[in-house]
Write a protein that holds these residues in place. Structure first.
Motif, short mmCIF file in Angstrom:
data_model
loop_
_atom_site.label_atom_id
_atom_site.label_comp_id
_atom_site.label_asym_id
_atom_site.label_seq_id
_atom_site.Cartn_x
_atom_site.Cartn_y
_atom_site.Cartn_z
N ALA A 2 -6.03 -0.57 -3.53
CA ALA A 2 -6.13 0.11 -4.82
C ALA A 2 -7.35 1.03 -4.87
CB ALA A 2 -6.21 -0.91 -5.94
N THR A 3 -7.17 2.13 -5.55
CA THR A 3 -8.25 3.08 -5.80
C THR A 3 -8.73 2.90 -7.22
OG1 THR A 3 -7.29 4.67 -4.25
CG2 THR A 3 -8.87 5.52 -5.87
N LYS A 4 -10.04 2.90 -7.39
CA LYS A 4 -10.62 2.74 -8.72
C LYS A 4 -11.01 4.11 -9.27
CE LYS A 4 -14.08 0.00 -11.11
NZ LYS A 4 -15.14 -1.00 -10.98
N TRP A 5 -10.70 4.31 -10.56
CA TRP A 5 -11.05 5.53 -11.29
C TRP A 5 -11.88 5.11 -12.50
CZ3 TRP A 5 -8.99 10.46 -9.96
CH2 TRP A 5 -8.03 10.45 -8.93
N ASN A 6 -13.09 5.65 -12.64
CA ASN A 6 -13.96 5.33 -13.76
C ASN A 6 -13.93 6.47 -14.78
OD1 ASN A 6 -14.75 2.90 -12.67
ND2 ASN A 6 -16.61 3.73 -11.75
N LEU A 7 -14.06 6.11 -16.03
CA LEU A 7 -14.05 7.09 -17.11
C LEU A 7 -15.23 8.05 -16.99
CD1 LEU A 7 -12.60 7.74 -19.88
CD2 LEU A 7 -14.52 6.54 -20.93
N ASP A 8 -14.97 9.31 -17.25
CA ASP A 8 -16.01 10.32 -17.42
C ASP A 8 -16.20 10.48 -18.92
OD1 ASP A 8 -17.55 12.57 -17.75
OD2 ASP A 8 -16.35 13.85 -16.43
N PRO A 9 -17.17 9.78 -19.53
CA PRO A 9 -17.29 9.77 -20.99
C PRO A 9 -17.64 11.12 -21.60
CG PRO A 9 -19.15 8.64 -20.00
CD PRO A 9 -18.19 8.96 -18.89
N THR A 10 -18.28 12.00 -20.83
CA THR A 10 -18.66 13.30 -21.39
C THR A 10 -17.47 14.24 -21.54
OG1 THR A 10 -19.24 14.20 -19.22
CG2 THR A 10 -21.01 13.15 -20.49
N HIS A 11 -16.34 13.88 -20.94
CA HIS A 11 -15.12 14.69 -21.05
C HIS A 11 -13.96 13.87 -21.60
CE1 HIS A 11 -17.48 16.89 -17.94
NE2 HIS A 11 -17.16 17.88 -18.75
N SER A 12 -14.29 12.90 -22.45
CA SER A 12 -13.27 12.00 -23.00
C SER A 12 -13.52 11.75 -24.48
CB SER A 12 -13.29 10.66 -22.25
OG SER A 12 -13.03 10.85 -20.87
N GLU A 13 -12.44 11.45 -25.21
CA GLU A 13 -12.56 11.11 -26.63
C GLU A 13 -11.41 10.21 -27.06
OE1 GLU A 13 -12.44 14.77 -28.88
OE2 GLU A 13 -10.28 14.94 -28.65
N ILE A 14 -11.70 9.37 -28.04
CA ILE A 14 -10.68 8.54 -28.68
C ILE A 14 -10.78 8.81 -30.18
CG2 ILE A 14 -9.87 6.20 -29.19
CD1 ILE A 14 -10.95 5.36 -26.46
N THR A 15 -9.66 9.24 -30.77
CA THR A 15 -9.65 9.61 -32.17
C THR A 15 -8.56 8.86 -32.93
OG1 THR A 15 -8.15 11.47 -31.78
CG2 THR A 15 -10.52 11.93 -31.65
N PHE A 16 -8.66 8.91 -34.25
CA PHE A 16 -7.63 8.31 -35.10
C PHE A 16 -7.55 9.11 -36.39
CE2 PHE A 16 -11.60 6.25 -36.17
CZ PHE A 16 -11.60 6.26 -37.56
N LYS A 17 -6.44 8.97 -37.08
CA LYS A 17 -6.33 9.52 -38.43
C LYS A 17 -5.42 8.63 -39.24
CE LYS A 17 -2.98 13.16 -37.35
NZ LYS A 17 -2.74 14.60 -37.45
N VAL A 18 -5.75 8.57 -40.53
CA VAL A 18 -5.04 7.70 -41.45
C VAL A 18 -4.89 8.44 -42.77
CG1 VAL A 18 -7.15 6.50 -42.17
CG2 VAL A 18 -4.95 5.35 -42.40
N LYS A 19 -3.75 8.27 -43.41
CA LYS A 19 -3.49 8.90 -44.69
C LYS A 19 -4.39 8.30 -45.76
CE LYS A 19 -0.08 11.40 -45.31
NZ LYS A 19 0.06 12.85 -45.18
N HIS A 20 -5.05 9.15 -46.54
CA HIS A 20 -5.97 8.73 -47.59
C HIS A 20 -5.44 9.18 -48.94
CE1 HIS A 20 -9.71 9.26 -50.08
NE2 HIS A 20 -9.86 8.01 -49.65
N MET A 21 -5.31 8.26 -49.86
CA MET A 21 -4.82 8.52 -51.22
C MET A 21 -3.42 9.14 -51.23
SD MET A 21 -8.26 9.62 -53.30
CE MET A 21 -7.28 9.95 -54.74
#
Length: 170
Positions: A2-21
């Motif tokens: 197996a080959t391991k791949w580590n996250l590059d945090p400077t080129h990554s994002e995790i987002t979310f959105k939720v309906k408000h009111m």
């Protein structure tokens, strides 16, 4: 092997959105997270994926809302400092176990594999986009308020998305 791949945090994002009111979406992100992939080859077909998000890194551009989301009424960041995800296969979708607020449920996310390229410093990188939906109440995130005109303050459905770039390890 197996080959391991580590996250590059400077080129990554995790987002979310939720309906408000019931009228618009509130967007947010998590600023501190890590992920890795173990794959047999560069197709990532049977890759194992793990990710950990620091709950108290939630950011919605409003300190009061962020503190409310970190409280026991939502994520209870003090008692549950991480959100985790792990899966055993990666194709056009990824199904794995998501743990939020101490509750683990299977979820499926749509995946777009952007490809592999070598950066100017000789690092081999792989890019992925993902998106999906969860019901926040499945994970014990139950707080809400009824609105005078009908409806609720926060919808149950949360849309999640991410842009992740990984660095191949030698």
């Amino acid at each position: 092997m197996a080959t391991k791949w580590n996250l590059d945090p400077t080129h990554s994002e995790i987002t979310f959105k939720v309906k408000h009111m019931m009228i618009s979406n509130v967007k947010g992100s998590f600023r501190t997270f890590n992920a890795e992939i173990e794959s047999e080859d560069d197709s990532f077909t049977n890759a194992k994926t793990t990710a950990t998000i620091q709950t108290d890194s939630i950011f919605t551009n409003n300190a009061d809302r962020d503190n409310h989301l970190k409280s026991a009424e939502f994520f209870n960041a003090e008692e549950h400092p991480t959100i985790t995800f792990d899966s055993q296969a990666l194709n056009n979708t990824v199904t794995g176990n998501l743990t939020v607020n101490g509750i683990t449920k299977p979820i499926t996310l749509d995946i777009d594999f952007g490809g592999i390229n070598v950066d100017p410093w000789g690092n081999t990188k792989a890019g992925f986009s993902f998106e999906g939906k969860i019901n926040r109440k499945d994970f014990g995130l139950n707080w809400n308020a009824a609105l005078e005109a009908g409806g609720v303050m926060v919808s149950d459905e949360v849309k999640i998305a991410g842009e992740l770039q990984f660095v191949k390890q030698a």
